[in-house]
Design an enzyme around this catalytic site. Structure first.
Site, mmCIF file in Angstrom:
data_model
loop_
_atom_site.group_PDB
_atom_site.id
_atom_site.type_symbol
_atom_site.label_atom_id
_atom_site.label_comp_id
_atom_site.label_asym_id
_atom_site.label_seq_id
_atom_site.Cartn_x
_atom_site.Cartn_y
_atom_site.Cartn_z
ATOM 1 N N ALA A 12 -59.166 106.113 6.004
ATOM 2 C CA ALA A 12 -59.369 107.300 5.162
ATOM 3 C C ALA A 12 -58.622 107.248 3.839
ATOM 4 O O ALA A 12 -59.216 107.313 2.757
ATOM 5 C CB ALA A 12 -58.990 108.551 5.945
ATOM 6 N N ALA A 13 -57.299 107.134 3.891
ATOM 7 C CA ALA A 13 -56.510 107.223 2.669
ATOM 8 C C ALA A 13 -56.737 106.026 1.762
ATOM 9 O O ALA A 13 -56.960 106.165 0.550
ATOM 10 C CB ALA A 13 -55.026 107.349 3.012
ATOM 11 N N GLU A 37 -57.568 95.066 5.869
ATOM 12 C CA GLU A 37 -57.674 95.900 7.058
ATOM 13 C C GLU A 37 -57.574 94.997 8.286
ATOM 14 O O GLU A 37 -58.337 94.044 8.425
ATOM 15 C CB GLU A 37 -59.003 96.658 7.055
ATOM 16 C CG GLU A 37 -59.404 97.300 8.371
ATOM 17 C CD GLU A 37 -58.361 98.254 8.920
ATOM 18 O OE1 GLU A 37 -58.065 98.179 10.132
ATOM 19 O OE2 GLU A 37 -57.819 99.071 8.145
ATOM 20 N N CYS A 47 -61.078 110.562 14.837
ATOM 21 C CA CYS A 47 -61.136 111.864 15.521
ATOM 22 C C CYS A 47 -62.396 112.001 16.372
ATOM 23 O O CYS A 47 -62.449 112.840 17.268
ATOM 24 C CB CYS A 47 -61.084 112.994 14.497
ATOM 25 S SG CYS A 47 -59.585 113.017 13.499
ATOM 26 N N VAL A 85 -51.598 92.595 6.953
ATOM 27 C CA VAL A 85 -50.523 92.360 5.992
ATOM 28 C C VAL A 85 -49.204 92.317 6.748
ATOM 29 O O VAL A 85 -48.872 93.236 7.504
ATOM 30 C CB VAL A 85 -50.505 93.445 4.904
ATOM 31 C CG1 VAL A 85 -49.297 93.265 3.981
ATOM 32 C CG2 VAL A 85 -51.794 93.399 4.083
ATOM 33 N N ASN A 312 -57.474 111.920 3.536
ATOM 34 C CA ASN A 312 -58.550 111.813 2.552
ATOM 35 C C ASN A 312 -58.154 112.435 1.216
ATOM 36 O O ASN A 312 -58.427 111.870 0.151
ATOM 37 C CB ASN A 312 -59.821 112.480 3.093
ATOM 38 C CG ASN A 312 -60.614 111.565 4.000
ATOM 39 O OD1 ASN A 312 -61.263 110.635 3.550
ATOM 40 N ND2 ASN A 312 -60.535 111.816 5.294
ATOM 41 N N ARG A 449 -53.120 144.242 11.538
ATOM 42 C CA ARG A 449 -52.687 145.630 11.713
ATOM 43 C C ARG A 449 -51.528 145.720 12.700
ATOM 44 O O ARG A 449 -50.557 146.460 12.488
ATOM 45 C CB ARG A 449 -53.864 146.476 12.209
ATOM 46 C CG ARG A 449 -54.931 146.743 11.163
ATOM 47 C CD ARG A 449 -56.170 147.358 11.768
ATOM 48 N NE ARG A 449 -55.876 148.543 12.568
ATOM 49 C CZ ARG A 449 -56.775 149.138 13.358
ATOM 50 N NH1 ARG A 449 -58.009 148.648 13.449
ATOM 51 N NH2 ARG A 449 -56.450 150.203 14.025
#
Length: 459
Positions: A12-13, A37, A47, A85, A312, A449
């Site tokens: 994602a990132a 990757e 997810c 890596v 993301n 309330r």
């Protein structure tokens, strides 16, 4: 010579950062982007794995947003899958990666580096590698391995899920839907530690009602095996029989490379960044996703909250800035939803213990209502919990446990929290009403309330 951007992590990132940088610097001769990757896949929904395991999602590829070939063809981003890596050399401005399939070592220089290594699952000492039938569920490869085990003869009949967080309760549901007998083992006194104990108990009761055994207050100490296959999970109260074990013990930020390279680590244990996702004091290095810490907008404290929504957004912010634009990441409030069978759970902001740790004085209220008008078919119970600062009345946190249409109501509370509203102001919110969707007084308004009344009583 083209500038080179290296991305460590292809989910994602990392890929959000790469995509945004490419969109803003379209000339591929001006910016070369290479992503490493270690897995087989890019930009996929971890997810969604429980729903793939359950059979609700039929095919693995439905969980993949963009594959490596799409990134190459449409974005000019070179993705090197199955490359792990192993080191970052800031002095030489290069990364060193190991080719997991072909063998050998790859060195790649960079002008800009995006550290997006994600989070690593908590792996206790007792989770031995030599026992077949024990699985994590962090990656698509993990999900495929679990499904293969579930479909292999002799087919498992008894499942134990260790850990009662989001992954644990979702995997318990998935395994029940596959027809297994499921026991969830949790060391704490309740599942779902992301909500307060009184709300977690509602979750436990609902899980038991669906046939899931919930064993709380148990510490797992080991595994038993027979002929190399899992046969039981050993706890301090005795063994729990199992033909398959799923680990849901949470994650920690994957910072091993960052620490070795000398990147700054924050008090949460994750990589520190500024609001533009730059790593402070290290020119040309950015970080995003589950490996970084964020500012909590309510407590003001640095936190590590690993969620795909944050990853993301953070990746997008980093990519915009790398591409020459300007963007900032404003922080988090920890909004999350999940479900276990028909029960829905939502939370945002601070729990009671978080508010105490942050030094707030506050009141809490529980409000019971229904998701629809009481006379409308299908009306079910819903419990809303609010935490409000005393005496200001500012909303500090909220939790919801209920049935249909419960969890997404947390979004209205998240918006109120994000904008610093008081519970008094919330009582006048103009929320939608129709008998199929809400009572005349929505559960959110009823809780607000009740919080106003509690504040008045505490004066």
């Amino acid at each position: 010579m083209a500038e080179r951007m290296i991305v460590i992590g292809g989910d994602a990132a990392g890929m959000s950062a790469a995509s945004q940088a490419r969109r803003r610097r379209r000339d591929r001769s001006d910016l070369e982007i290479v992503a490493f990757e270690r897995g087989h896949f890019t930009s996929y929904s971890a997810c969604g794995i429980p729903y793939w395991v359950s059979g609700l999602v039929e095919e693995r590829d439905e969980l993949i947003s963009r594959d490596p070939q799409t990134f190459r063809d449409d974005f000019g981003i070179e993705v090197r899958t199955r490359h792990e890596v192993t080191a970052v050399d800031l002095d030489r401005r290069e990364v060193i990666a190991r080719d997991l399939d072909g063998g050998g070592e790859v060195r790649a220089g960079f002008d800009t580096l995006v550290y997006a290594t994600g989070a690593s699952p908590v792996q206790p000492d007792w989770a031995r590698d030599d026992v077949s039938g024990v699985f994590g569920v962090q990656t698509l490869d993990d999900g495929a391995a679990l499904i293969d085990w579930l479909e292999r003869e002799p087919r498992p009949r008894r499942a134990v899920v260790v850990g009662g967080g989001y992954v644990g309760v979702e995997m318990a549901e998935a395994l029940v839907q596959r027809g297994l007998s499921v026991q969830l083992v949790e060391q704490a006194d309740q599942p779902m530690s992301t909500v307060d104990p009184d709300m977690g108990e509602l979750v436990a009761d609902a899980m038991r009602a669906t046939g899931i055994g919930v064993r709380t207050g148990l510490t797992v100490t080991g595994l038993e095996e027979r002929d190399g296959r899992i046969s039981a999970v050993v706890t301090d109260e005795g063994p729990v029989p199992a033909d398959v074990v799923v680990l849901g013990l949470g994650v920690r930020p994957n910072t091993a490379l960052a620490e070795a390279a000398g990147l700054p680590i924050g008090p949460s244990g994750a990589v520190r960044t500024d609001r533009r996702m730059r790593v402070p004091g290290v020119p040309g290095v950015w970080a995003a996703g589950d490996c970084v810490e964020s500012l909590h907008r309510v407590s003001g404290m640095p936190v590590h909250i690993p969620l795909g929504t944050h990853a993301n957004k953070q990746g997008r912010v980093a990519g915009i800035n790398i591409g020459g634009g300007y963007a900032t990441f404003p922080g988090v409030i920890g909004t999350a939803v999940t479900k276990v069978c028909e029960l829905e759970v939502g939370r945002t902001g601070l729990r009671e213990r978080d508010a105490l740790d942050a030094g707030f004085e506050f009141v809490t209220v529980l409000a019971q209502s229904t998701n629809r008008a009481g006379y409308y078919p299908g009306a079910r119970e819903m419990t809303v919990k609010l935490i409000a600062e005393r005496p200001s009345g500012r909303l500090l946190g909220a939790q919801i446990v209920g049935w249909s249409e419960a969890a997404k109501r947390i979004d209205a509370l998240a918006v109120a929290l994000w904008n610093g509203m008081t519970v008094d102001e919330m009582t006048a919110l103009d929320l939608g009403y129709a008998p199929p969707y809400a009572p005349v007084w929505d559960p959110v308004l009823i809780a607000a309330r009740k919080a106003v009344d509690a504040l008045a009583a505490a004066m």
